[in-house]
Design an enzyme around this catalytic site. Sequence first.
Site, PDB file in Angstrom:
ATOM      1  N   ASP A  10       7.994  -0.696   9.912  1.00 33.15           N
ATOM      2  CA  ASP A  10       9.237  -0.092   9.453  1.00 33.15           C
ATOM      3  C   ASP A  10      10.062   0.746  10.378  1.00 33.15           C
ATOM      4  O   ASP A  10       9.359   1.879  11.098  1.00 33.15           O
ATOM      5  CB  ASP A  10       8.794   1.013   8.129  1.00 33.15           C
ATOM      6  CG  ASP A  10      10.068   1.434   7.368  1.00 33.15           C
ATOM      7  OD1 ASP A  10      11.282   0.673   7.661  1.00 33.15           O
ATOM      8  OD2 ASP A  10       9.821   2.139   6.500  1.00 33.15           O
ATOM      9  N   ASP A 104      15.015  -3.923   8.630  1.00 29.55           N
ATOM     10  CA  ASP A 104      14.304  -3.044   9.183  1.00 29.55           C
ATOM     11  C   ASP A 104      12.709  -2.843   8.883  1.00 29.55           C
ATOM     12  O   ASP A 104      11.969  -2.122   9.293  1.00 29.55           O
ATOM     13  CB  ASP A 104      14.902  -1.537   9.257  1.00 29.55           C
ATOM     14  CG  ASP A 104      15.112  -1.250   7.853  1.00 29.55           C
ATOM     15  OD1 ASP A 104      14.888  -1.769   6.799  1.00 29.55           O
ATOM     16  OD2 ASP A 104      15.203   0.195   7.507  1.00 29.55           O
ATOM     17  N   GLU A 105      12.352  -3.602   8.095  1.00 26.48           N
ATOM     18  CA  GLU A 105      10.872  -3.929   7.719  1.00 26.48           C
ATOM     19  C   GLU A 105      10.251  -4.906   7.290  1.00 26.48           C
ATOM     20  O   GLU A 105      11.008  -6.049   6.912  1.00 26.48           O
ATOM     21  CB  GLU A 105      10.557  -2.916   6.540  1.00 26.48           C
ATOM     22  CG  GLU A 105      11.315  -2.938   5.278  1.00 26.48           C
ATOM     23  CD  GLU A 105      10.861  -2.150   4.223  1.00 26.48           C
ATOM     24  OE1 GLU A 105       9.557  -1.815   4.349  1.00 26.48           O
ATOM     25  OE2 GLU A 105      11.576  -1.731   3.422  1.00 26.48           O
TER      26      GLU A 105
END
Length: 356
Positions: A10, A104-105
């Site tokens: 993350d 983003d993860e």
Amino acid sequence: MGQRKIIHVDMDAFYASVEQRDNPVLRGRPVVVGHDGPRGVVATASYEARPYGIHSAMAVATAKRRCASLIVVEPRFEAYKAVSESIRNIFLDYTPIIEPLSLDEAFLDVSHHPSATIVAREIKRRIAEVTGLTASAGVSVNKMLAKIASDYRKPDGLTVITPSDIDNFVAALPVEKFFGIGEVTAGRMHRIGIFTGADLRSYSKAQLVSHFGKAGRDYYLYARGIDNRPVVTERTRKSVGAETTFIEDTDNRRILAMELNGVRRDVMRRMERSQFRGRTVVLKLKYDDFRQITRSRTLPHPVEDDDRLREISESLLAETDFDGHKVRLIGLTVANPQVKNHGDGPVQLEFDFGEY
């Protein structure tokens, strides 16, 4: 099969961190990424902004009231996508079994590696070298625990929950930290005396289902650190959509038609980019009293071009009675995709497992 090894990576305050990286003036300053308008919403808040109680999904106007020195930056999604692609390329050096959750993860299944912890540490180091950004990572035996672990020591954290740690870790965990338990559900749990994983574990499956419906079955497993969901490398896209919220509510059909055209073009671009085709077109309207309605039409054949999408969407809008209300949001979605047969499902291989 041996024990799975799952990493959840993350990025830390991703959008805001990209902006601070690219603009030295923003470094060390309270920054949010979002539209600086009456109805703008915070997409990401930098760590400097968070002590003021600013967080994602908060109204930008509220964030500005909390921090007089707050800097609001308009999002640059193409820049974020480029960074995300670089990060994905790093992941691919370690495993092809990647499940992106957003830009983003992502979850990574690294069960074939001798040590998932070493892999996670290397990935964090390489992300920092390639992008100039920090990431937090969680390592454990399943997706639920890996995701909880990645949030445990943010920013730039690395937390490992080994099989021998699971019982004690889950027992001490506040229920709001569990996957799928939000603020409302946590409040309901608190009212019946459930505050931690240990409290949750003391309830039978039947009791949890009685209190929380079908989700109670998941909570029963989560309280025991059990999550059997695999890392899914390909998701079947079920729909493509876009929407926009107006600065001022309106019932002017000419303005609404213009806004719908812009939303439709966004939908068409996303359809082309993802090669998605669907047979159902859905118009969404949110009124000034926050009531939401949808109107849809299902076609015998998938929507293939912009002219056809324009025809259907404009027809749905023209046929909708606003019942004396003004409109604050308009959205358009294409759904009901054609199902393609890709043959047999994925083959699972047996690995020789080492340490975490």
